[in-house]
Design a protein around this motif. Structure first.
Motif: not given
Length: 342
Positions: A13-40
């Protein structure tokens, strides 16, 4: 309780999709702020993809006659930053041009993420930081130049420069991607010196081919708008010159592939050259088909995509013919006297 009376699953449902989108966004932001050679490296690859994407969507703007869908800059219309009903422009043309403008923000977001990741990567690598910073600067230049394109009513010179700068941005983005997967040791040739030189000649020839291509486009029928001017060249002559350049590039690519196969060259360099030849042949087929079909708009867009892929494949081959050691390497290799600067 019936099935219809059961509460909605938290993962659907909408809430689940919104939660997943928020989680993916946080993962992307974290990969830029705390990068590893792979994520960079993933962010660097994203930079290549979005720059190639905006080159293709820019062609879509032109072939659909949407170049002046937003007739002003930075606003879309004199009254609004977003498309609003306008007597002189169809909603579809406005949407296509505005969508291409919006894509600029995606390119900028990826460029900024690359800069942040390069600054935060440990240990910090100066070469990656320099390459990363070029990208947001290039996006800003492209945005301003795009305004000049609109204000000059799609003058073919400004439109051509707009595309060629994007090609330059793709080169920088690919260099960042390639350098992120290797070390900082002095570059060492993996092939014979003359083969390396042939690779650089091929890059130059492909660059000339791209310039010839934009001149043909600036002379041909797809100007982006009926009010746009055209280069005052004979289209048949320009098309033949472009085709001649294609044959030169194909000849150089075949020579490079042959030289790599008859010498003790790395397998990945040989495979890279073979892929390049395949992309060029497919691009050549598209080019001749669109010529004999009187340059249909769809094939023009496909041809621009092919040109972008040829450019990327050419750059890849050149980088595959030398090594800076594995990621983290800083000391010169055993063949330091054979080192050549990329």
């Amino acid at each position: 309780m019936t099935t219809t009376d059961q509460p909605e699953s938290p993962v659907g449902g909408p809430r689940g999709r919104l939660s997943r989108l928020r989680a993916y966004t946080l993962v992307f932001l974290h990969s830029a702020w705390s990068p590893t050679p792979l994520t960079f490296r993933r962010w660097a690859l994203a930079g290549v993809v979005v720059n190639a994407l905006i080159a293709v969507t820019g062609a879509a703007v032109r072939v659909t006659g949407s170049g002046l869908g937003c007739p002003t800059w930075p606003r879309c219309t004199p009254e609004s930053f977003v498309p609003v009903p306008h007597d002189d422009h169809s909603p579809i043309n406005m949407a296509i041009e505005f969508g291409n403008r919006l894509l600029t923000f995606l390119v900028l977001a990826v460029a900024v993420a690359c800069v942040i990741a390069a600054m935060r990567l440990l240990p910090r690598r100066a070469a990656l930081v320099r390459l990363a910073w070029i990208q947001p600067v290039g996006v800003a230049f492209q945005a301003l130049w795009g305004g000049l394109v609109v204000r000059t009513m799609l003058n073919p010179v400004t439109v051509s420069v707009h595309f060629l700068v994007t090609i330059g941005m793709i080169a920088v983005a690919f260099a960042l991607y390639a350098r992120s997967g290797e070390g900082d040791a002095p570059p060492r040739r993996l092939v014979h010196r003359d083969i390396r030189t042939l690779g650089f000649v091929l890059v130059t020839a492909v660059a000339v081919l791209l310039v010839a291509g934009v001149v043909v486009t600036g002379t041909g029928p797809h100007s982006g708008d009926e009010a746009a001017s055209r280069f005052d060249f004979d289209i048949e002559t320009m098309a033949r010159l472009h085709a001649d350049t294609v044959w030169i590039v194909l000849g150089l690519t075949f020579a490079l592939l042959f030289a790599l196969h008859v010498t003790d060259s790395p397998g990945r360099a040989r495979r890279g050259a073979l892929i390049l030849l395949g992309v060029e042949l497919a691009q050549g087929v598209v080019g001749y088909v669109q010529y004999f079909l009187a340059v249909p708009a769809f094939l023009v867009g496909v041809h621009v995509l092919g040109a972008t892929l040829v450019w990327i494949a050419t750059l890849r081959v050149v980088f595959l013919m030398r090594s800076r050691g594995p990621a983290g390497a800083t000391a010169p290799g055993p063949d330091r006297l054979d080192a050549v600067v990329v």
